[in-house]
Design an enzyme around this catalytic site. Structure first.
Site, short mmCIF file in Angstrom:
data_model
loop_
_atom_site.label_atom_id
_atom_site.label_comp_id
_atom_site.label_asym_id
_atom_site.label_seq_id
_atom_site.Cartn_x
_atom_site.Cartn_y
_atom_site.Cartn_z
N TYR A 10 48.59 37.78 42.85
CA TYR A 10 47.42 38.38 43.52
C TYR A 10 47.39 38.03 45.01
CZ TYR A 10 42.41 38.70 44.70
OH TYR A 10 41.21 38.95 45.30
N ASN A 31 58.93 34.40 39.68
CA ASN A 31 59.54 34.46 38.33
C ASN A 31 58.91 35.58 37.49
OD1 ASN A 31 57.08 33.48 37.52
ND2 ASN A 31 57.83 31.53 36.74
N ASP A 49 62.81 30.71 39.86
CA ASP A 49 61.75 29.83 39.34
C ASP A 49 61.75 28.51 40.09
OD1 ASP A 49 60.20 28.08 37.56
OD2 ASP A 49 60.33 29.80 36.21
N PHE A 71 52.73 30.35 46.99
CA PHE A 71 51.62 30.88 46.17
C PHE A 71 51.94 30.80 44.68
CE2 PHE A 71 51.79 33.33 50.15
CZ PHE A 71 50.50 33.15 50.63
N TYR A 139 44.08 20.90 37.42
CA TYR A 139 44.42 21.86 38.47
C TYR A 139 44.14 21.25 39.85
CZ TYR A 139 44.01 25.82 41.63
OH TYR A 139 44.15 26.65 42.71
N LYS A 143 46.91 19.92 42.89
CA LYS A 143 46.91 20.41 44.27
C LYS A 143 46.65 19.26 45.25
CE LYS A 143 47.51 24.92 43.84
NZ LYS A 143 48.45 25.73 44.62
N1 UFG Z 1 32.81 32.85 35.31
C1 UFG Z 1 32.01 33.27 34.27
N2 UFG Z 1 32.55 34.13 33.35
C2 UFG Z 1 33.83 34.58 33.44
C3 UFG Z 1 34.63 34.16 34.51
C4 UFG Z 1 34.09 33.28 35.43
O1 UFG Z 1 30.85 32.87 34.16
O2 UFG Z 1 34.25 35.36 32.56
C5 UFG Z 1 32.25 31.92 36.31
C6 UFG Z 1 32.98 30.60 36.41
O3 UFG Z 1 32.46 29.66 35.50
C7 UFG Z 1 32.73 30.23 37.85
C8 UFG Z 1 32.65 31.57 38.58
O4 UFG Z 1 32.38 32.53 37.57
O5 UFG Z 1 31.50 29.59 37.98
C9 UFG Z 1 33.93 31.93 39.27
O6 UFG Z 1 34.98 31.78 38.35
P1 UFG Z 1 36.47 32.25 38.62
O7 UFG Z 1 37.25 31.96 37.37
O8 UFG Z 1 36.48 33.62 39.17
O9 UFG Z 1 36.92 31.29 39.80
P2 UFG Z 1 36.91 29.69 39.84
O10 UFG Z 1 35.72 29.29 40.64
O11 UFG Z 1 37.04 29.06 38.53
O12 UFG Z 1 38.30 29.41 40.50
C10 UFG Z 1 38.63 29.76 41.80
C11 UFG Z 1 40.13 29.86 41.90
C12 UFG Z 1 40.75 28.53 41.62
C13 UFG Z 1 40.13 27.50 42.52
C14 UFG Z 1 38.67 27.49 42.39
C15 UFG Z 1 38.09 26.55 43.37
O13 UFG Z 1 40.64 30.80 40.99
O14 UFG Z 1 42.12 28.62 41.84
O15 UFG Z 1 38.16 28.78 42.66
O16 UFG Z 1 36.75 26.51 43.16
F1 UFG Z 1 40.56 26.28 42.22
#
Ligand code: UFG
Length: 327
Positions: A10, A31, A49, A71, A139, A143
């Site tokens: 992405y 990969n 990879d 990335f 995760y 990082k």
């Molecule tokens: N969420 C839901 N339902 C879903 C998906 C997500 O409620 O089906 C919520 C999550 O709990 C979170 C928010 O929506 O509160 C955003 O979730 P995402 O999965 O879209 O993103 P994240 O915040 O988990 O993760 C992103 C990046 C990570 C990074 C992180 C840092 O994808 O790589 O932000 O905060 F580490």
């Protein structure tokens, strides 16, 4: 030329498009475990990879590479809690392989994708670069560990790096060529589209009892092309002989999960079926960035700071590609 590791994913594929537009010669290395062939169109690419040091040595010796962008990582906070081995292998061991291959090939410039997750549960909002690091997931740990390795490799071996800590990467190419397509979809905005389109079961809101304004998690959504522009600034900085840096990247404004879903309904004109669910492991309540440092030092300024625009660009692609990439 620039080596783009994970350029079929992405963020990497949007970066490659920005490189094409900037006329920057580059090579994608992926990969294709989660990336898409259709997303690398227009760029030169090869399959390899990070976990195989030989693949890295080969590409770094065969091509005239001066900067590497990384990335190629596993990206789900919740999944990392269940599968820590995969996260340490991909995100830490893989990067050590990369750093050693770079040393061997005398390539000394790296732009590294880091994350808000290195901070863990914030002690103050917005989160600036000097906020304490206390990740709450494998995760974030993986990082953070790379950031530590980069500092040590910088001092000992002259490796110069820019670690860009994204908050929530979101949106899509404004031209509609590229989009966001994870399988299965774990990220909030694309998951909301799939739920609205009836392509998945009604989505779950992960936690409604957080200490936030409506009980759901608050995040700082930053446009993917604005992230790509920050990488271009990082390349110019490193090529001009600049020193190692770490920057937070976000818009400085937080939106709750419910607010994002309401915005999604407005933009799509569709209802997003959803249920309230339990919290997801490893999720802090609120993550909002201070990006004052990169704004002041490099003049970075998001072109698309508005959540509605971010969601609209993502929706334009999904509407035109209801089944996502079809490679
Ligand atoms: N969420 C839901 N339902 C879903 C998906 C997500 O409620 O089906 C919520 C999550 O709990 C979170 C928010 O929506 O509160 C955003 O979730 P995402 O999965 O879209 O993103 P994240 O915040 O988990 O993760 C992103 C990046 C990570 C990074 C992180 C840092 O994808 O790589 O932000 O905060 F580490």
């Amino acid at each position: 030329m620039i080596l783009v590791l994970g350029g079929a994913g992405y963020i990497g594929s949007h970066m490659a498009k920005a490189l094409r537009e900037a006329g920057e010669p580059h090579l994608i290395f992926d990969n294709f475990s989660s990336g898409h062939l259709a997303a690398v169109k227009g760029s030169k690419w090869l399959r390899g990879d990070l976990r195989n040091p030989e693949d890295l040595r080969k590409v770094l010796s065969l091509y005239d590479i001066d900067v590497v962008m990384h990335f190629a990582a596993s990206i789900s906070v919740g999944e990392s809690v269940r599968m820590p081995a995969e996260y340490w292998q991909n995100n830490f061991v893989g990067v050590l392989n990369l750093l050693d291959a770079m040393r061997y090939a005398a390539v000394h410039k790296l732009v590294f994708s880091s994350t808000a997750a290195v901070f863990g549960e914030p002690q103050e909002i917005p989160i600036a670069e000097d906020h304490p690091h206390a990740p709450t997931s494998p995760y974030g740990d993986s990082k953070h560990a790379v950031e530590l390795a980069l500092r040590a490799y910088g001092e000992a071996y002259g490796m110069r790096s820019v670690a860009l800590r994204y908050f929530n990467a979101a949106g899509a190419d404004p031209d509609g060529v590229l989009g966001e397509d994870h399988r299965p979809e774990s990220h909030l905005i694309p998951a909301a589209f799939l739920s609205a389109m009836g392509k998945t079961a009604p989505m779950q809101i992960f936690g409604t009892d957080y200490p936030t304004r409506d009980g759901t998690c608050v995040r700082d959504y930053v446009h993917i092309m604005d992230l790509a522009q920050a990488h271009l600034l990082a390349v110019h900085h490193l090529r001009a002989g600049g020193d190692s840096r770490e920057y937070n990247l976000g818009n400085g404004e937080g939106f709750s999960v419910r607010e994002v879903l309401e915005t999604t309904e407005r933009v799509t004109g569709m209802n997003v079926p959803r249920t309230d669910g339990p919290r997801r492991d490893g999720d802090p309540a609120t993550l909002v960035a201070s990006s004052a440092r990169i704004r002041e030092e490099w003049g970075w300024k998001p072109a698309y700071p508005d959540l509605e625009t971010i969601v609209r660009h993502a929706w334009d692609w999904r509407k035109a590609n209801p089944d996502g990439y079809t490679d």
